[in-house]
Design a protein around this motif. Structure first.
Motif, mmCIF file in Angstrom:
data_model
loop_
_atom_site.group_PDB
_atom_site.id
_atom_site.type_symbol
_atom_site.label_atom_id
_atom_site.label_comp_id
_atom_site.label_asym_id
_atom_site.label_seq_id
_atom_site.Cartn_x
_atom_site.Cartn_y
_atom_site.Cartn_z
ATOM 1 N N ALA A 109 0.833 -1.205 0.000
ATOM 2 C CA ALA A 109 0.000 0.000 0.000
ATOM 3 C C ALA A 109 0.870 1.257 0.000
ATOM 4 O O ALA A 109 0.579 2.221 -0.721
ATOM 5 C CB ALA A 109 -0.928 -0.006 1.221
ATOM 6 N N VAL A 110 1.942 1.252 0.800
ATOM 7 C CA VAL A 110 2.832 2.413 0.845
ATOM 8 C C VAL A 110 3.504 2.621 -0.517
ATOM 9 O O VAL A 110 3.618 3.749 -1.008
ATOM 10 C CB VAL A 110 3.899 2.245 1.954
ATOM 11 N N ALA A 111 3.960 1.523 -1.135
ATOM 12 C CA ALA A 111 4.587 1.628 -2.457
ATOM 13 C C ALA A 111 3.601 2.201 -3.471
ATOM 14 O O ALA A 111 3.967 3.044 -4.312
ATOM 15 C CB ALA A 111 5.082 0.257 -2.916
ATOM 16 N N PHE A 112 2.340 1.760 -3.397
ATOM 17 C CA PHE A 112 1.314 2.272 -4.310
ATOM 18 C C PHE A 112 1.087 3.768 -4.092
ATOM 19 O O PHE A 112 0.956 4.538 -5.063
ATOM 20 C CB PHE A 112 0.004 1.510 -4.105
ATOM 21 N N LEU A 113 1.050 4.199 -2.835
ATOM 22 C CA LEU A 113 0.827 5.619 -2.545
ATOM 23 C C LEU A 113 1.988 6.477 -3.042
ATOM 24 O O LEU A 113 1.783 7.601 -3.512
ATOM 25 C CB LEU A 113 0.619 5.823 -1.043
ATOM 26 N N ILE A 114 3.215 5.947 -2.950
ATOM 27 C CA ILE A 114 4.380 6.670 -3.484
ATOM 28 C C ILE A 114 4.230 6.841 -4.997
ATOM 29 O O ILE A 114 4.416 7.938 -5.544
ATOM 30 C CB ILE A 114 5.685 5.926 -3.153
ATOM 31 N N ASP A 115 3.877 5.757 -5.678
ATOM 32 C CA ASP A 115 3.696 5.816 -7.137
ATOM 33 C C ASP A 115 2.548 6.758 -7.514
ATOM 34 O O ASP A 115 2.659 7.547 -8.458
ATOM 35 C CB ASP A 115 3.431 4.423 -7.693
ATOM 36 N N LEU A 116 1.449 6.663 -6.756
ATOM 37 C CA LEU A 116 0.302 7.532 -7.032
ATOM 38 C C LEU A 116 0.674 8.995 -6.836
ATOM 39 O O LEU A 116 0.267 9.868 -7.622
ATOM 40 C CB LEU A 116 -0.873 7.151 -6.134
ATOM 41 N N GLY A 117 1.467 9.267 -5.783
ATOM 42 C CA GLY A 117 1.913 10.643 -5.550
ATOM 43 C C GLY A 117 2.753 11.172 -6.703
ATOM 44 O O GLY A 117 2.603 12.334 -7.109
ATOM 45 N N LEU A 118 3.625 10.338 -7.241
ATOM 46 C CA LEU A 118 4.444 10.754 -8.387
ATOM 47 C C LEU A 118 3.577 11.062 -9.602
ATOM 48 O O LEU A 118 3.799 12.058 -10.306
ATOM 49 C CB LEU A 118 5.451 9.645 -8.729
ATOM 50 N N ILE A 119 2.591 10.205 -9.836
ATOM 51 C CA ILE A 119 1.715 10.407 -10.987
ATOM 52 C C ILE A 119 0.852 11.657 -10.802
ATOM 53 O O ILE A 119 0.626 12.418 -11.761
ATOM 54 C CB ILE A 119 0.827 9.170 -11.211
ATOM 55 N N LEU A 120 0.383 11.904 -9.587
ATOM 56 C CA LEU A 120 -0.396 13.114 -9.319
ATOM 57 C C LEU A 120 0.450 14.362 -9.563
ATOM 58 O O LEU A 120 -0.043 15.361 -10.097
ATOM 59 C CB LEU A 120 -0.926 13.098 -7.891
ATOM 60 N N ALA A 121 1.723 14.285 -9.167
ATOM 61 C CA ALA A 121 2.626 15.420 -9.405
ATOM 62 C C ALA A 121 2.790 15.674 -10.896
ATOM 63 O O ALA A 121 2.812 16.831 -11.351
ATOM 64 C CB ALA A 121 3.985 15.145 -8.752
ATOM 65 N N ILE A 122 2.896 14.591 -11.671
ATOM 66 C CA ILE A 122 3.005 14.731 -13.123
ATOM 67 C C ILE A 122 1.727 15.318 -13.707
ATOM 68 O O ILE A 122 1.763 16.191 -14.582
ATOM 69 C CB ILE A 122 3.329 13.371 -13.761
ATOM 70 N N THR A 123 0.569 14.860 -13.212
ATOM 71 C CA THR A 123 -0.718 15.369 -13.704
ATOM 72 C C THR A 123 -0.853 16.858 -13.422
ATOM 73 O O THR A 123 -1.310 17.635 -14.279
ATOM 74 C CB THR A 123 -1.881 14.612 -13.032
ATOM 75 N N ILE A 124 -0.449 17.279 -12.220
ATOM 76 C CA ILE A 124 -0.512 18.696 -11.871
ATOM 77 C C ILE A 124 0.392 19.511 -12.778
ATOM 78 O O ILE A 124 0.027 20.598 -13.248
ATOM 79 C CB ILE A 124 -0.126 18.892 -10.391
ATOM 80 N N THR A 125 1.582 18.948 -13.041
ATOM 81 C CA THR A 125 2.518 19.640 -13.939
ATOM 82 C C THR A 125 1.930 19.787 -15.334
ATOM 83 O O THR A 125 2.037 20.840 -15.971
ATOM 84 C CB THR A 125 3.852 18.862 -14.020
ATOM 85 N N ILE A 126 1.280 18.718 -15.806
ATOM 86 C CA ILE A 126 0.642 18.767 -17.118
ATOM 87 C C ILE A 126 -0.444 19.841 -17.155
ATOM 88 O O ILE A 126 -0.676 20.497 -18.179
ATOM 89 C CB ILE A 126 0.048 17.392 -17.483
ATOM 90 N N SER A 127 -1.110 20.060 -16.025
ATOM 91 C CA SER A 127 -2.174 21.065 -15.963
ATOM 92 C C SER A 127 -1.619 22.482 -15.878
ATOM 93 O O SER A 127 -2.268 23.433 -16.322
ATOM 94 C CB SER A 127 -3.067 20.792 -14.742
ATOM 95 N N ILE A 128 -0.416 22.623 -15.302
ATOM 96 C CA ILE A 128 0.171 23.960 -15.115
ATOM 97 C C ILE A 128 0.837 24.457 -16.392
ATOM 98 O O ILE A 128 0.683 25.617 -16.787
ATOM 99 C CB ILE A 128 1.187 23.942 -13.952
ATOM 100 N N ILE A 129 1.584 23.584 -17.049
ATOM 101 C CA ILE A 129 2.345 24.009 -18.228
ATOM 102 C C ILE A 129 1.464 24.634 -19.308
ATOM 103 O O ILE A 129 1.813 25.684 -19.876
ATOM 104 C CB ILE A 129 3.165 22.827 -18.792
ATOM 105 N N PRO A 130 0.286 24.045 -19.620
ATOM 106 C CA PRO A 130 -0.543 24.670 -20.659
ATOM 107 C C PRO A 130 -0.967 26.096 -20.310
ATOM 108 O O PRO A 130 -1.213 26.906 -21.211
ATOM 109 C CB PRO A 130 -1.760 23.748 -20.737
ATOM 110 N N SER A 131 -1.049 26.422 -19.002
ATOM 111 C CA SER A 131 -1.449 27.774 -18.621
ATOM 112 C C SER A 131 -0.422 28.812 -19.063
ATOM 113 O O SER A 131 -0.738 29.993 -19.214
ATOM 114 C CB SER A 131 -1.656 27.857 -17.108
ATOM 115 N N LEU A 132 0.803 28.361 -19.254
ATOM 116 C CA LEU A 132 1.854 29.262 -19.713
ATOM 117 C C LEU A 132 1.847 29.415 -21.227
ATOM 118 O O LEU A 132 2.474 30.326 -21.767
ATOM 119 C CB LEU A 132 3.224 28.740 -19.257
ATOM 120 N N ILE A 133 1.151 28.494 -21.890
ATOM 121 C CA ILE A 133 1.138 28.497 -23.353
ATOM 122 C C ILE A 133 -0.217 28.935 -23.905
ATOM 123 O O ILE A 133 -0.301 29.821 -24.762
ATOM 124 C CB ILE A 133 1.494 27.092 -23.894
#
Length: 237
Positions: A109-133
Motif C-alpha cells: 500500500a505504501v509503495a502504491f501511494l508513493i507511485d500515485l503521488g508521483l503520478i499526481l505530481a506529473i498530472t498537476i505539472t501537465i495542468s500547469i504548463i498549458p497555462s503558460l502556453i
C-alpha cells in the motif's frame, strides 16, 4: 541430420569458462581488440590469456593489423551467452520467489501511494504548463475533474506497466524493496504487468482488493494478481 553430440559438448565446454565469455562479450561490445587491450581489460597474465585465446579459436579471428574480432561462429556464441544469462536470471527470480517472503499488504500500500503521488505530481505539472502556453486549454484542464482523473489513471497504468514489465519494480516498489514476479517462475513481461495493473484503475481498485481478500491466498492480495499469475515479494529480509 544427426547432431554430433561430442562437438556440442566441446562448444559448451569452451563457453563454460567465465573468462572466455568475458573475451567474447568484450569483442562483441567493442568490435575488435588487441592482445594488450584484452590484457588490460581482463587483468590476467600473458600465458593465461594466450591459453584462452587458443581455446576460443573457433569463435575469434585476427584482422590484418593483428587485432582480435569475432568470427561468425563467435557472433552466434555471444547470442547463446546472452540467452543463457536470461535463463539464469529467470532461474534466479524463480528461486527468489520461492525463498523470499511475500510482501505485506502495508508495504504494498505504501509503495502504491508513493507511485500515485508521483503520478499526481506529473498530472498537476501537465495542468500547469498549458497555462503558460494557452490559457483556454489550462482552464479546460483545471475545470474538468474528469479529464484530470482520466490523465491520472492512464499515466498510472502506463507507468506501472512499463516499469514492472521491465524489471518488476516501480519507483515505489524499489524504494520499499519489493518486486513483482510471476508465480510460474518465468521472467516478468509487459503483458503480465499490463493485466495486473488494470486492477489499479481507481474505480476497480476496491473490487480488486475485495475479490483478492475472498481468495484468501497471501500470494494474491489483489484479484488481478491471480488473473495475471503474478505476486509481489519482499527483497529485504
Amino acid at each position: 541430420m544427426a547432431v554430433n553430440q561430442e562437438s556440442v559438448s566441446k562448444v559448451l565446454s569452451v563457453l563454460s569458462h567465465p573468462l572466455r565469455r568475458d573475451i567474447l562479450l568484450h569483442l562483441s561490445n567493442n568490435g575488435e581488440a588487441s592482445f594488450t587491450d584484452l590484457l588490460n581489460f581482463l587483468k590476467v597474465d600473458t600465458g593465461k590469456l594466450s591459453f584462452h585465446l587458443r581455446a576460443l579459436s573457433p569463435f575469434i579471428e585476427q584482422t590484418p593489423s593483428g587485432k582480435y574480432k569475432l568470427s561468425r561462429a563467435g557472433e552466434s556464441a555471444v547470442r547463446i551467452i546472452h540467452d543463457v544469462e536470461d535463463w539464469a536470471e529467470v532461474a534466479d527470480v524463480q528461486g527468489k520467489a520461492s525463498s523470499l517472503p511475500l510482501a505485506s499488504f502495508q508495504k504494498r500500500a505504501v509503495a502504491f501511494l508513493i507511485d500515485l503521488g508521483l503520478i499526481l505530481a506529473i498530472t498537476i505539472t501537465i495542468s500547469i504548463i498549458p497555462s503558460l502556453i494557452a490559457p483556454d486549454i489550462a482552464t479546460f484542464l483545471t475545470n474538468s475533474i474528469g479529464t484530470s482523473l482520466f490523465i491520472t489513471i492512464g499515466l498510472l497504468w502506463l507507468y506501472s506497466t512499463l516499469l514492472e514489465g521491465f524489471n518488476g519494480q516501480s519507483i515505489g516498489k524499489r524504494i520499499l524493496g519489493l518486486k513483482v514476479v510471476r508465480t510460474d517462475g518465468k521472467k516478468m513481461s509487459y503483458d503480465h504487468a499490463a493485466v495486473r495493473n488494470f486492477g489499479k484503475v481507481l474505480p476497480l481498485l476496491p473490487f480488486d482488493l475485495l475479490l483478492g481478500w475472498r481468495i484468501k491466498n497471501p500470494a494474491f492480495l489483489r484479484y488481478f494478481d491471480k488473473f495475471a499469475g503474478t505476486t509481489v515479494i519482499n527483497l529485504r529480509i
